[in-house]
Design a protein around this motif. Structure first.
Motif, PDB file in Angstrom:
ATOM      1  N   ILE A 135     -47.894  26.901  15.369  1.00  0.00           N
ATOM      2  CA  ILE A 135     -47.360  26.987  14.294  1.00  0.00           C
ATOM      3  C   ILE A 135     -46.621  28.062  13.849  1.00  0.00           C
ATOM      4  O   ILE A 135     -45.526  27.712  13.327  1.00  0.00           O
ATOM      5  CB  ILE A 135     -48.799  26.896  13.177  1.00  0.00           C
ATOM      6  N   LEU A 136     -46.845  29.215  14.295  1.00  0.00           N
ATOM      7  CA  LEU A 136     -45.899  30.127  14.125  1.00  0.00           C
ATOM      8  C   LEU A 136     -44.657  30.064  14.708  1.00  0.00           C
ATOM      9  O   LEU A 136     -43.667  30.238  14.408  1.00  0.00           O
ATOM     10  CB  LEU A 136     -46.565  31.588  14.704  1.00  0.00           C
ATOM     11  N   ASP A 137     -44.763  29.579  16.215  1.00  0.00           N
ATOM     12  CA  ASP A 137     -43.492  29.342  16.700  1.00  0.00           C
ATOM     13  C   ASP A 137     -42.865  28.074  16.144  1.00  0.00           C
ATOM     14  O   ASP A 137     -41.377  28.298  16.280  1.00  0.00           O
ATOM     15  CB  ASP A 137     -44.065  28.780  18.239  1.00  0.00           C
ATOM     16  N   GLU A 138     -43.213  27.061  15.561  1.00  0.00           N
ATOM     17  CA  GLU A 138     -42.613  26.202  14.888  1.00  0.00           C
ATOM     18  C   GLU A 138     -42.639  26.236  13.382  1.00  0.00           C
ATOM     19  O   GLU A 138     -42.693  25.045  12.794  1.00  0.00           O
ATOM     20  CB  GLU A 138     -43.081  24.792  15.360  1.00  0.00           C
ATOM     21  N   TRP A 139     -42.486  27.213  12.940  1.00  0.00           N
ATOM     22  CA  TRP A 139     -42.782  27.522  11.276  1.00  0.00           C
ATOM     23  C   TRP A 139     -41.949  26.566  10.514  1.00  0.00           C
ATOM     24  O   TRP A 139     -42.408  26.123   9.707  1.00  0.00           O
ATOM     25  CB  TRP A 139     -42.665  28.946  10.900  1.00  0.00           C
ATOM     26  N   GLU A 140     -40.577  26.438  10.718  1.00  0.00           N
ATOM     27  CA  GLU A 140     -39.845  25.829   9.705  1.00  0.00           C
ATOM     28  C   GLU A 140     -40.088  24.219  10.055  1.00  0.00           C
ATOM     29  O   GLU A 140     -39.829  23.593   8.909  1.00  0.00           O
ATOM     30  CB  GLU A 140     -38.392  26.000  10.409  1.00  0.00           C
ATOM     31  N   THR A 141     -40.498  23.788  11.211  1.00  0.00           N
ATOM     32  CA  THR A 141     -40.850  22.308  11.224  1.00  0.00           C
ATOM     33  C   THR A 141     -42.139  21.943  10.380  1.00  0.00           C
ATOM     34  O   THR A 141     -42.155  21.198   9.578  1.00  0.00           O
ATOM     35  CB  THR A 141     -41.237  22.110  12.682  1.00  0.00           C
ATOM     36  N   PHE A 142     -43.135  23.123  10.506  1.00  0.00           N
ATOM     37  CA  PHE A 142     -44.396  22.833   9.904  1.00  0.00           C
ATOM     38  C   PHE A 142     -44.421  23.073   8.291  1.00  0.00           C
ATOM     39  O   PHE A 142     -45.172  22.809   7.389  1.00  0.00           O
ATOM     40  CB  PHE A 142     -45.516  23.391  10.274  1.00  0.00           C
ATOM     41  N   THR A 143     -43.248  23.777   7.800  1.00  0.00           N
ATOM     42  CA  THR A 143     -43.016  24.151   6.386  1.00  0.00           C
ATOM     43  C   THR A 143     -42.029  23.314   5.477  1.00  0.00           C
ATOM     44  O   THR A 143     -41.548  23.684   4.656  1.00  0.00           O
ATOM     45  CB  THR A 143     -42.935  25.798   5.972  1.00  0.00           C
ATOM     46  N   ALA A 144     -41.561  22.466   6.402  1.00  0.00           N
ATOM     47  CA  ALA A 144     -40.223  21.722   5.798  1.00  0.00           C
ATOM     48  C   ALA A 144     -40.798  20.783   4.820  1.00  0.00           C
ATOM     49  O   ALA A 144     -41.862  20.733   4.513  1.00  0.00           O
ATOM     50  CB  ALA A 144     -39.593  20.898   6.896  1.00  0.00           C
ATOM     51  N   ARG A 146     -39.990  17.782   3.976  1.00  0.00           N
ATOM     52  CA  ARG A 146     -40.517  16.828   4.799  1.00  0.00           C
ATOM     53  C   ARG A 146     -40.860  16.993   6.252  1.00  0.00           C
ATOM     54  O   ARG A 146     -39.923  17.109   7.072  1.00  0.00           O
ATOM     55  CB  ARG A 146     -39.501  15.537   4.682  1.00  0.00           C
ATOM     56  N   VAL A 147     -42.316  17.087   6.282  1.00  0.00           N
ATOM     57  CA  VAL A 147     -42.734  17.271   7.645  1.00  0.00           C
ATOM     58  C   VAL A 147     -42.345  16.312   8.874  1.00  0.00           C
ATOM     59  O   VAL A 147     -42.963  15.279   8.488  1.00  0.00           O
ATOM     60  CB  VAL A 147     -44.152  17.897   7.821  1.00  0.00           C
ATOM     61  N   SER A 148     -41.631  16.509   9.841  1.00  0.00           N
ATOM     62  CA  SER A 148     -41.713  15.305  11.083  1.00  0.00           C
ATOM     63  C   SER A 148     -41.827  16.109  12.306  1.00  0.00           C
ATOM     64  O   SER A 148     -41.266  17.038  12.750  1.00  0.00           O
ATOM     65  CB  SER A 148     -39.931  14.852  11.109  1.00  0.00           C
ATOM     66  N   VAL A 149     -42.939  15.691  13.061  1.00  0.00           N
ATOM     67  CA  VAL A 149     -43.417  16.374  14.133  1.00  0.00           C
ATOM     68  C   VAL A 149     -43.154  15.348  15.334  1.00  0.00           C
ATOM     69  O   VAL A 149     -43.603  14.296  15.322  1.00  0.00           O
ATOM     70  CB  VAL A 149     -44.971  16.613  14.097  1.00  0.00           C
ATOM     71  N   SER A 150     -42.485  15.863  16.342  1.00  0.00           N
ATOM     72  CA  SER A 150     -41.768  15.262  17.406  1.00  0.00           C
ATOM     73  C   SER A 150     -43.340  14.715  18.381  1.00  0.00           C
ATOM     74  O   SER A 150     -44.163  15.603  18.259  1.00  0.00           O
ATOM     75  CB  SER A 150     -40.927  15.834  18.092  1.00  0.00           C
ATOM     76  N   ARG A 151     -42.954  13.922  19.198  1.00  0.00           N
ATOM     77  CA  ARG A 151     -43.915  13.518  20.095  1.00  0.00           C
ATOM     78  C   ARG A 151     -44.300  14.897  20.958  1.00  0.00           C
ATOM     79  O   ARG A 151     -45.416  15.161  21.438  1.00  0.00           O
ATOM     80  CB  ARG A 151     -43.689  12.514  21.095  1.00  0.00           C
ATOM     81  N   GLU A 152     -43.315  15.448  21.174  1.00  0.00           N
ATOM     82  CA  GLU A 152     -43.378  16.593  22.251  1.00  0.00           C
ATOM     83  C   GLU A 152     -44.177  17.649  21.835  1.00  0.00           C
ATOM     84  O   GLU A 152     -45.076  18.393  22.183  1.00  0.00           O
ATOM     85  CB  GLU A 152     -41.834  17.000  22.643  1.00  0.00           C
ATOM     86  N   LEU A 153     -44.222  18.010  20.428  1.00  0.00           N
ATOM     87  CA  LEU A 153     -44.798  18.920  19.651  1.00  0.00           C
ATOM     88  C   LEU A 153     -46.314  18.495  19.403  1.00  0.00           C
ATOM     89  O   LEU A 153     -47.265  19.400  19.639  1.00  0.00           O
ATOM     90  CB  LEU A 153     -44.201  19.162  18.188  1.00  0.00           C
ATOM     91  N   LYS A 154     -46.479  17.141  19.213  1.00  0.00           N
ATOM     92  CA  LYS A 154     -47.833  16.595  18.989  1.00  0.00           C
ATOM     93  C   LYS A 154     -48.460  16.956  20.330  1.00  0.00           C
ATOM     94  O   LYS A 154     -49.674  17.242  20.444  1.00  0.00           O
ATOM     95  CB  LYS A 154     -47.919  15.141  18.740  1.00  0.00           C
ATOM     96  N   ASP A 155     -47.621  16.640  21.594  1.00  0.00           N
ATOM     97  CA  ASP A 155     -48.574  16.809  22.768  1.00  0.00           C
ATOM     98  C   ASP A 155     -48.904  18.222  23.083  1.00  0.00           C
ATOM     99  O   ASP A 155     -49.909  18.707  23.701  1.00  0.00           O
ATOM    100  CB  ASP A 155     -47.354  16.423  24.051  1.00  0.00           C
ATOM    101  N   LYS A 156     -47.844  19.256  22.469  1.00  0.00           N
ATOM    102  CA  LYS A 156     -48.247  20.705  22.841  1.00  0.00           C
ATOM    103  C   LYS A 156     -49.528  21.036  22.112  1.00  0.00           C
ATOM    104  O   LYS A 156     -50.475  21.840  22.462  1.00  0.00           O
ATOM    105  CB  LYS A 156     -47.093  21.476  22.018  1.00  0.00           C
ATOM    106  N   LEU A 157     -49.650  20.458  20.531  1.00  0.00           N
ATOM    107  CA  LEU A 157     -50.876  20.739  19.854  1.00  0.00           C
ATOM    108  C   LEU A 157     -52.181  20.250  20.534  1.00  0.00           C
ATOM    109  O   LEU A 157     -52.970  21.050  20.475  1.00  0.00           O
ATOM    110  CB  LEU A 157     -50.580  20.032  18.504  1.00  0.00           C
ATOM    111  N   GLU A 158     -52.083  19.103  20.933  1.00  0.00           N
ATOM    112  CA  GLU A 158     -53.255  18.580  21.674  1.00  0.00           C
ATOM    113  C   GLU A 158     -53.508  19.235  22.937  1.00  0.00           C
ATOM    114  O   GLU A 158     -54.688  19.090  23.302  1.00  0.00           O
ATOM    115  CB  GLU A 158     -52.819  16.849  21.785  1.00  0.00           C
TER     116      GLU A 158
END
Length: 378
Positions: A135-144, A146-158
């Motif tokens: 989340i810290l590394d992708e701060w702009e993505t998660f605080t936008a 309209r949050v749009s999480v890519s499949r690649e980022l979902k895979d990283k989380l999982e």
């Protein structure tokens, strides 16, 4: 199991209500046609997990949290890194709910306004730290907006959800209903503790008096009853050593975690109603066995016919004799013997295993055998 460690314990508790049912009564079960005292495996496992923490047997980084408040945990870590509180909560929710194929990690507000997951999740500290760092590394993505999480980022989380080298997750397993591929099979099977004898339900009638009421106003200001029992419990655990090592992915951590578990299994006690009963009774009899290419061997059937005390023998002493007699019968019939060590504080004479004089000696003897059986340097 290829490498099997088993624990058999006889533990006599003074009057207590250690594990309650939905009515507040001590849990029980019918076994052999008689009512028995019971302590659930879930209760025993929680007591062990709490003992890990209270006694510092396991480093915090190798323990897990079972919680619905994952949002708050991640939020607090983000705030500690200097992030705005509102944005931290928004980012935590966005990350958590993005995991799973259908965004199945739902987060809702409870009646106190807390953001909680739909069910308890059991995550290691390292897993939570991993999610926080992404989340810290992708701060702009998660605080936008309209949050749009890519499949690649979902895979990283999982990918963070790998068990986190948490000793309690490795021992007791976990189920993530909304992400089943991240489930972890338990290395340890814990039986419900059952009394070796029949029990009767007993009730404590209590009254309470208002300290500040006028002297001429007699009588109690509160009355009620508390149910309790007293029982000698048989406890049993079967541990797959290779599964524990596979779950933790680290042999040295497995050995440290195993030693901590052996100590906690003997010393941890359920906390239910302890302020009212103080039933802090250590086991009178502990048997550790280490066997190879063997099937687990629960000895509860030694007590299918309830033990009865008499003038010569206590319930615990009579239970020791029953347990050891059952062990010998099963050993003669099915073999699969291994090494065994017995810590026996009763007056009953042990007929099986190597006698030891302390918990330290018991644990070290078992750990030495585990190292040898796993082909590790002793």
């Amino acid at each position: 199991m290829k490498h099997l460690l088993e624990i058999h314990i006889l533990q006599n508790f003074a009057p207590s209500n250690l594990n309650r049912d939905d009515t507040g009564s001590p849990k029980d079960a019918i076994f052999g046609g008689y009512r028995r005292g019971r302590i659930s495996s879930q209760c025993l496992k929680r007591a062990i997990r709490m003992y890990f923490r209270e006694s510092n047997l396991v480093d915090k980084q190798h323990l897990a949290e079972r919680t619905k408040r994952l949002v708050k945990e991640i939020h607090d870590r983000l705030v500690a890194e200097g992030k705005d509180s509102d944005q931290a909560e928004r980012a935590a929710i966005a990350a958590i709910t993005s995991m799973g194929s259908q965004k199945q990690f739902k987060v809702t507000k409870n009646k106190w306004g807390e953001q909680i997951t739909d069910y308890l999740v059991f995550l290691g500290q390292q897993e939570i730290a991993c999610l926080t760092q992404i989340i810290l590394d992708e701060w702009e993505t998660f605080t936008a907006k309209r949050v749009s999480v890519s499949r690649e980022l979902k895979d990283k989380l999982e990918k963070c959800l790998d068990g986190g080298r948490a000793v309690d997750v490795a021992l007791f397993g976990r189920m993530l209903a909304n992400l089943p591929e991240k489930n972890q099979d338990a290395a340890c099977q814990v039986a419900h503790a059952l009394s070796t004898h029949a029990v009767e339900r007993e009730f404590d009638f209590y009254t309470a008096v208002d300290d500040l009421k006028p002297d001429d106003n007699a009588g109690a200001d509160m009355i009620g009853t508390v149910e309790f029992n007293s029982a000698c419990f048989y406890r049993y655990v079967a541990l797959d050593l290779e599964k524990l090592r596979a779950n933790l992915q680290d042999t040295e951590l497995m050995l440290r975690g195993l030693e901590a578990f052996l100590r906690a299994m003997v010393k941890a006690k359920p906390s239910g109603k302890q302020n009212s009963f103080a039933a802090h009774n250590d086991p009178e009899y502990v048997l550790f066995t280490v066997r190879q290419e063997a099937d687990p061997r629960n000895l509860a059937n030694a007590f299918e016919k309830p033990v009865r005390p008499n003038r010569e023998k206590s319930l615990t002493e009579a239970s020791v004799e029953r347990l050891e007699a059952r062990w010998q019968k099963l050993s003669a019939a099915y073999g699969q013997d291994g090494a065994a060590w017995v810590l026996n504080l009763t007056d009953a004479q042990s007929q099986i295993g190597t006698p030891v004089g302390s918990l330290d000696e018991l644990v070290q003897s078992a750990m030495k055998a585990v190292r040898a059986n796993l082909g590790l340097e002793v």
